[in-house]
Design a protein around this motif. Structure first.
Motif, short mmCIF file in Angstrom:
data_model
loop_
_atom_site.label_atom_id
_atom_site.label_comp_id
_atom_site.label_asym_id
_atom_site.label_seq_id
_atom_site.Cartn_x
_atom_site.Cartn_y
_atom_site.Cartn_z
N MET A 88 43.83 38.87 56.64
CA MET A 88 44.33 38.59 55.04
C MET A 88 44.24 37.22 54.81
N PRO A 89 44.65 36.36 55.13
CA PRO A 89 44.77 34.95 55.03
C PRO A 89 43.55 34.42 55.21
N LEU A 90 43.00 34.53 56.35
CA LEU A 90 41.51 34.25 56.34
C LEU A 90 40.57 34.69 55.31
N GLY A 91 40.45 36.04 55.04
CA GLY A 91 39.78 36.37 54.10
C GLY A 91 40.10 35.91 52.53
N TRP A 93 41.16 32.89 52.10
CA TRP A 93 40.72 31.66 52.13
C TRP A 93 39.19 31.50 51.83
N CYS A 94 38.63 32.40 52.87
CA CYS A 94 36.94 32.43 52.56
C CYS A 94 36.53 32.76 51.07
N LEU A 95 37.16 33.73 50.69
CA LEU A 95 36.83 34.00 49.18
C LEU A 95 36.86 32.88 48.21
N GLU A 96 38.13 32.49 48.49
CA GLU A 96 38.45 31.30 47.69
C GLU A 96 37.50 29.86 47.70
N GLU A 97 37.58 29.83 48.91
CA GLU A 97 36.49 28.59 49.40
C GLU A 97 35.00 28.95 48.95
N ALA A 98 34.62 30.02 49.08
CA ALA A 98 33.06 30.22 48.75
C ALA A 98 33.01 30.40 47.33
N CYS A 99 33.84 30.94 46.42
CA CYS A 99 33.90 30.81 44.95
C CYS A 99 33.84 29.40 44.28
N ARG A 100 34.87 28.53 45.14
CA ARG A 100 34.69 27.10 44.56
C ARG A 100 33.47 26.53 44.86
N GLN A 101 32.73 26.84 45.93
CA GLN A 101 31.65 26.16 46.22
C GLN A 101 30.35 26.71 45.31
N GLN A 122 40.70 44.52 54.64
CA GLN A 122 41.10 43.59 53.05
C GLN A 122 40.99 44.41 51.79
N LEU A 123 39.75 45.44 51.91
CA LEU A 123 39.70 46.24 50.90
C LEU A 123 40.52 47.00 50.49
N VAL A 124 41.39 47.87 51.55
CA VAL A 124 42.13 48.86 51.22
C VAL A 124 43.75 48.39 50.85
N ARG A 125 43.85 46.97 50.71
CA ARG A 125 44.95 46.40 50.30
C ARG A 125 45.00 46.31 48.86
N PRO A 126 45.98 46.87 48.14
CA PRO A 126 45.92 46.77 46.68
C PRO A 126 45.90 45.48 45.89
N ASP A 127 46.42 44.48 46.94
CA ASP A 127 46.36 43.10 46.17
C ASP A 127 45.10 42.49 46.33
N PHE A 128 44.23 43.27 46.96
CA PHE A 128 42.98 42.68 47.15
C PHE A 128 42.25 42.30 45.88
N PHE A 129 42.55 43.21 44.79
CA PHE A 129 42.05 43.16 43.59
C PHE A 129 42.72 42.10 42.79
N ASP A 130 43.87 41.90 42.91
CA ASP A 130 44.68 40.83 42.33
C ASP A 130 44.02 39.43 42.86
N LEU A 131 43.76 39.24 44.09
CA LEU A 131 42.74 38.14 44.43
C LEU A 131 41.69 37.84 43.74
N LEU A 132 40.85 39.06 44.00
CA LEU A 132 39.61 38.91 43.39
C LEU A 132 39.58 38.44 41.93
N VAL A 135 40.58 34.91 41.79
CA VAL A 135 39.67 33.95 42.23
C VAL A 135 38.48 33.72 41.21
N LEU A 136 38.21 34.88 40.45
CA LEU A 136 36.94 34.67 39.42
C LEU A 136 37.60 34.04 38.29
N ALA A 137 38.70 34.40 37.81
CA ALA A 137 39.31 33.71 36.47
C ALA A 137 39.35 32.33 36.93
N GLY A 138 39.80 31.89 38.02
CA GLY A 138 40.27 30.33 38.55
C GLY A 138 38.78 29.74 38.40
N THR A 139 37.80 30.26 38.80
CA THR A 139 36.49 29.55 39.05
C THR A 139 35.45 29.71 37.89
#
Ligand code: C2E
Ligand code: MG
Ligand code: MG
Ligand code: MG
Length: 286
Positions: A88-91, A93-101, A122-132, A135-139
């Motif tokens: 969860m935290p690793l994934g 971070w990866c999503l945030e860092e990749a999108c920032r790049q 990661q996918l089956v966690r409801p908060d995955f969509f909030d993260l997505l 991240v998209l809005a922030g970048t």
């Protein structure tokens, strides 16, 4: 005698299990400590349009250098992270860092996709969509420029839940691909139901193109099926010019592999993207 050897066999296995468990615990605590530190980085591997030779995407791949354990392969620490919940935290971070790049490369003119590997946990966690969404809005990245790589076997383990998740991801307009395609058990009817965008043919089939394994008919069948479903086909693990030539003849859309470019730190990829931007005719820029 029989009793003695039985007992020693038992304690032998016990010791083995202790050692494995200790190793796992050590790895887990080291990984936990590594999160949020420069021990963890992303490398990026370019993906090339087979027809034009342009870089049309990059795949983010996690790298871990532990001061104690040295370089640890993702094929070792990702499954551990999945088992322990550290994914969860690793994934995230990866999503945030990749999108920032990606946002940075987009400013420099790159118009391709960023592909990120996503674990089913990661996918089956409801908060995955909030993260997505955050991240998209922030970048400010258009959702379709972010490609999520999902593995076939994991989706097939729970078809109904996966169908629902895929539907929601497509509603966000993300690009979706099935990674390691051909190693799982997806039936053709599921492929039609999962409205993904691309299939990534597993490396084992690409390897089999240049030896006696004769995987060419399989590659041909996958390409024909994918194209008739209007899916893009990506070949991963392309290591030789011969493999690339065959993939081109078979109509594969995108190729990725050591022959074309290894996973590299962001600054190396920045150089490749800058070269590409300079070599494009002015009309194609921007
Ligand atoms: P994958 O997503 O199927 O990635 C392809 C793997 O093949 C990568 O290994 C890549 O470095 C390697 N590769 C690329 N081109 C070639 C080639 O020409 N020949 C050969 N032999 N190998 C090639 P890597 O980086 O060790 O990653 C292994 C797996 O770990 C990935 O397989 C993916 O399933 C997982 N992984 C890596 N990073 C992440 C991540 O950020 N999140 C998640 N959930 N999984 C990740
Ligand atoms: Mg992948
Ligand atoms: Mg793969
Ligand atoms: Mg894989």
């Amino acid at each position: 005698h029989a009793k003695d050897s039985g007992r020693s066999t038992y304690s032998f296995f016990n010791k083995d299990m202790d050692r494995d468990l200790n190793e796992r615990l050590q790895l887990e605590s080291a990984l936990k400590d590594a999160i949020g530190t420069p021990q963890l980085t992303l490398h990026y591997q370019p993906q090339f349009d087979v027809a034009s030779g342009d870089i049309v995407g990059v795949e983010a791949l996690m790298r871990w250098h532990s001061p104690v354990l040295g370089d640890v392969s993702p094929s070792k620490f990702i499954p551990l992270a999945e088992d322990t919940g550290l994914i969860m935290p690793l994934g995230a971070w990866c999503l945030e860092e990749a999108c920032r790049q990606l946002a940075q490369w987009r400013k420099a003119g790159f118009q391709g996709l960023m592909a990120v590997n996503i674990s089913v946990r990661q996918l089956v966690r409801p908060d995955f969509f909030d993260l997505l969404e955050s991240v998209l809005a922030g970048t400010d990245i258009p959702a379709h420029r972010l490609e999520l790589e999902l593995t076939e076997s994991l989706m097939m383990d729970n078809v109904d839940a996966s169908l629902e998740v895929v539907r929601r991801l497509k509603a966000l307009q993300l690009t979706l691909s099935i990674d390691d395609f051909g190693t799982g058990y997806s039936s053709l009817s599921y492929l039609k139901q999962f409205s993904v965008d691309s299939l990534k043919i597993d490396q084992s089939f690409i390897r089999g193109l240049s030896d006696a394994q004769q995987s060419r008919p399989l590659v041909r069948a996958i390409v024909q099926m994918a194209h008739s479903l209007e899916l893009r086909v990506i070949a991963e693990g392309v290591e030789t010019s011969e493999q690339l030539a065959i993939l081109r003849q078979e109509g594969v859309d995108v190729a990725q592999g050591y022959f074309l470019g290894r996973p590299e730190p962001a600054k190396v990829i920045s150089g490749l993207l800058a070269e590409q931007a300079m070599s494009l005719p002015a009309a194609q820029k921007g």
